[in-house]
Design a protein around this motif. Sequence first.
Motif, PDB file in Angstrom:
ATOM      1  N   HIS A 188       0.883  -1.320  -0.259  1.00 54.24           N
ATOM      2  CA  HIS A 188      -0.163   0.036  -0.146  1.00 54.24           C
ATOM      3  C   HIS A 188       0.811   1.336   0.110  1.00 54.24           C
ATOM      4  N   PRO A 189       0.445   2.108  -0.722  1.00 51.66           N
ATOM      5  CA  PRO A 189       1.251   3.544  -0.892  1.00 51.66           C
ATOM      6  C   PRO A 189       1.731   4.043   0.660  1.00 51.66           C
ATOM      7  N   GLN A 190       0.785   3.906   1.672  1.00 50.48           N
ATOM      8  CA  GLN A 190       1.174   4.468   2.879  1.00 50.48           C
ATOM      9  C   GLN A 190       2.346   3.633   3.503  1.00 50.48           C
ATOM     10  N   ALA A 194       5.438   4.733   1.812  1.00 47.65           N
ATOM     11  CA  ALA A 194       6.036   5.797   2.315  1.00 47.65           C
ATOM     12  C   ALA A 194       6.670   5.671   3.599  1.00 47.65           C
ATOM     13  N   GLU A 198       1.662   9.918  -5.209  1.00 48.22           N
ATOM     14  CA  GLU A 198       0.919   9.268  -3.911  1.00 48.22           C
ATOM     15  C   GLU A 198       1.798   8.734  -2.737  1.00 48.22           C
ATOM     16  N   VAL A 199       2.902   8.395  -3.111  1.00 44.00           N
ATOM     17  CA  VAL A 199       3.893   8.108  -2.026  1.00 44.00           C
ATOM     18  C   VAL A 199       4.415   9.452  -1.449  1.00 44.00           C
ATOM     19  N   ARG A 238       2.379  11.244   0.814  1.00 40.27           N
ATOM     20  CA  ARG A 238       2.215  10.433   2.308  1.00 40.27           C
ATOM     21  C   ARG A 238       3.523  10.579   3.199  1.00 40.27           C
ATOM     22  N   LEU A 271       3.298  14.225   4.465  1.00 33.45           N
ATOM     23  CA  LEU A 271       2.285  14.392   5.494  1.00 33.45           C
ATOM     24  C   LEU A 271       2.344  13.384   6.751  1.00 33.45           C
ATOM     25  N   MET A 272       3.353  12.601   6.632  1.00 36.28           N
ATOM     26  CA  MET A 272       3.429  11.729   7.618  1.00 36.28           C
ATOM     27  C   MET A 272       3.986  12.133   8.884  1.00 36.28           C
ATOM     28  N   THR A 316       4.196   7.232  13.762  1.00 35.54           N
ATOM     29  CA  THR A 316       3.601   5.960  13.611  1.00 35.54           C
ATOM     30  C   THR A 316       3.898   5.206  14.870  1.00 35.54           C
ATOM     31  N   GLY A 321       9.394  10.923   8.477  1.00 36.71           N
ATOM     32  CA  GLY A 321       8.604  11.483   7.360  1.00 36.71           C
ATOM     33  C   GLY A 321       8.435  12.810   7.383  1.00 36.71           C
TER      34      GLY A 321
END
Length: 336
Positions: free
Chosen positions: A128-130, A133, A158-159, A162, A165-166, A169, A197
């Motif tokens: 997934h792109p997230q 990223a 897209e990556v 993300r 904006l990360m 986590t 990020g």
Amino acid sequence: MPTDSQISGRQKAAILMVALGERASAEVFKHLRSEEIDELTLEIAGVGSVSQETRTDVLEEMYETAIAQNYITEGGLDYARNILVGALGEEKAAEVLARLSQVIQVSPFEFLRRTDAAQILNVVSNEHPQTVALILAYLPADTAGQVLSALPGELQSEVAMRVALMDRTSPEVIMEIESVLERKLSSVISQDFTSAGGIKALVEVLGQVDRGTEKGILESLEEHNAELADEVRRLMFLFEDIVMLDDRSIQQVLREVDGRDLAVALKGAGDAVSEKILKNMSSRAAENVKEDLQYMGPVRVSQVEEAQQGIVGIIRRLEDAGQIVISRGGDDDLIA
């Protein structure tokens, strides 16, 4: 004072500060949070008589911690274990690693940092792109740039968005992703939230991709989030990066820069930047700038930054127009 086996982590820190002396301890304090400073100060104030043996044990533990952390940073936990076994023997190495397991922090996705970009691409291409990223945010900028360049165009933007904006986590998510990517992952991860990020991380990654990839990502960012794209562009090329330009490009830039603005910009510049610019000016023009600097007096930081950013804007505009070339990562060769 309690026996050596009963000494807490805070007490060890206080003993270490006393053993290091005032000057070295002051340097350590500069890197602590305010609450940590308060707690450690109180602990230091309560330190009584400390035996030479206890002091030596604390210093040795600090040294072993620093060495082990350095080994892990360089090559991972297995590398650190092998080095420690060679230096201390099997039993002592196991003792050190066991003791340090609660304090050593290993960067997430450490095993990927020693993997080439092509292999990483194979690992993340279907993620997934997230997830992609998150992984790129923890990789060295040059490796992340190579991976980003090799992704499909629509996935690149897209990556990239993300990554920018990360924020934070949770370690649980990171561990879950790591376990999928590496079955035999062995590391120690802090239970605190891990920060990665952000815009600066994206800028570092974009600094390693080819110009075509960078342009495509920025255009896509502009469509989806113009404010974010402007912020990324602002950080893409720093005034200090002028040293990366060739003499011909610098001369072309200087033709469009007002002399007074240049003097203000150089007010806060390092020697390397100043020398690079002044050597690409005529003797008379260079003397005028030096004279302006000599009699300028104090200048607000905001004025210096504004002048420097104005010059950076000229550089970016000339690059977009294809009139100058900024050295960057990638295999985009020049044609004379």
